[in-house]
Design a protein around this motif. Structure first.
Motif: not given
Ligand code: GLU
Length: 320
Positions: A15-19, A21-27, A47-55, A299-300
């Motif tokens: 799982t890639k984590r991008m940008n 760092t301080s709080r969980t990303c929620i899409g 797009g929205s699911m991959l972006d959230a999961r990739a973060r 994709a992820l």
């Protein structure tokens, strides 16, 4: 209820984590149940699911049925079934806007108490000659801003909209919009007693802690108003990414009106690959005959928001 074990497949990739760092990303994906899902909605969901999961984040599903007269009976259930068949897995319970009236009322009361919202008596006909805002709505000329004229009674409620809103869209680049010269004071409570879409979206995104809004570029012109409302309600704006809108060959947004084909019965693996290509991702030809879960896993692992074409719309060659 989900038929495809996508989370399991996704778990096999790192799982890639991008940008974030301080709080969980929620899409989130927030379809309006006005018809079946079509290729354009699939693009936004992917797009929205991959972006959230990739973060490394969560991804929520919200049914935007606040505009109850426009909701088509059965459409929401159809959308949910189709998403599950395509292997989407959302976190937590589905949020239904039609059940969130109390939260909208509370936010509305806050705006009124702060003097930010005012009653408006203007009818559609009275506003028919006002200039058009970028999203096609009428720019409000401010008629009722300083009070209702004698003998006039309140129909809708509007929010005072001033200032310039700037944000950096992850796909569309830097945006700047002057509220007064665009839509002007906008409606938060409609004349028919329903809360406006702008208010519902913002209240729901704040309540769910949404950090990343990834959606179609047809909503880019609403974003300034939503950021403005977030500010009035004391919340930091999320990060935005507006994906190119899928159009037909005539350049029209895929929709029920343009007779876009429903994807309910489309083969999910082929449709997913087409959506990925539309989003500028480059799935290898070997995935053409791969099982759905394997395509999701690829994709992820390879999702790149930077690869998404930086345009507001693009012709979708795949309609299924
Ligand atoms: N309900 C909107 C639509 O289906 C999407 C709203 C949003 O993503 O903010 O077009």
């Amino acid at each position: 209820m989900h038929q495809q074990p996508v989370r399991a497949a996704l778990g096999q990739t790192h799982t890639k984590r991008m940008n974030c760092t301080s709080r969980t990303c929620i899409g989130r994906f927030a379809p309006s149940p006005t018809g079946a899902l079509h290729f354009g909605s699939l693009v936004a969901a992917v797009g929205s699911m991959l972006d959230a999961r990739a973060r490394g984040g969560r991804w929520l599903l919200r049914i935007e049925d606040v505009d109850t007269p426009r909701a088509v009976p059965g459409a929401a259930d159809r959308i949910i079934t189709t998403l599950a068949r395509f292997g989407f897995e959302w976190d937590g319970d589905i949020v239904w806007q039609s059940r969130r009236g109390e939260a909208y009322r509370h936010a509305f009361d806050t705006l009124v108490a702060a003097g930010m919202a005012y009653p408006c008596a203007c009818t559609r006909r009275e506003l028919a000659n006002a200039p058009l805002a970028r999203d096609g709505s009428r720019r409000y000329p401010g008629t009722c801003r300083d009070g209702l004229g004698a003998g006039r009674s309140a129909r809708a409620w509007r929010v005072r909209a001033e200032g310039v809103i700037r944000f950096n869209d992850l796909v569309q680049g830097p945006q700047s919009l002057e509220l007064a010269s665009d839509a002007g004071d906008y409606v938060v409570l409609r004349a028919d007693g329903l809360f406006a879409y702008q208010l519902a979206v913002v209240v729901d995104d704040i309540a769910a802690g949404v950090t990343h809004v990834v959606r179609g570029a047809d909503l880019l012109d609403s974003t300034a108003r939503q950021i403005h409302l977030q500010g009035l309600l004391g919340a930091p704006p999320p990060t935005y990414a507006h994906l190119p809108l899928a159009t037909n060959a005539a350049g029209e947004k895929l929709s029920k009106q343009t007779l876009a084909r429903a994807i309910d019965d489309a083969p999910p693996a082929a449709a997913l690959l087409a959506a990925l290509r539309f989003l500028g991702q480059a799935p290898p030809p070997t995935l053409a005959s791969a099982p759905l879960a394997q395509i999701w896993a690829w994709a992820l692992a390879h999702w790149s928001i930077d690869a998404v074409p930086r345009c507001r719309q693009a012709v979708a060659t795949a309609f299924f």
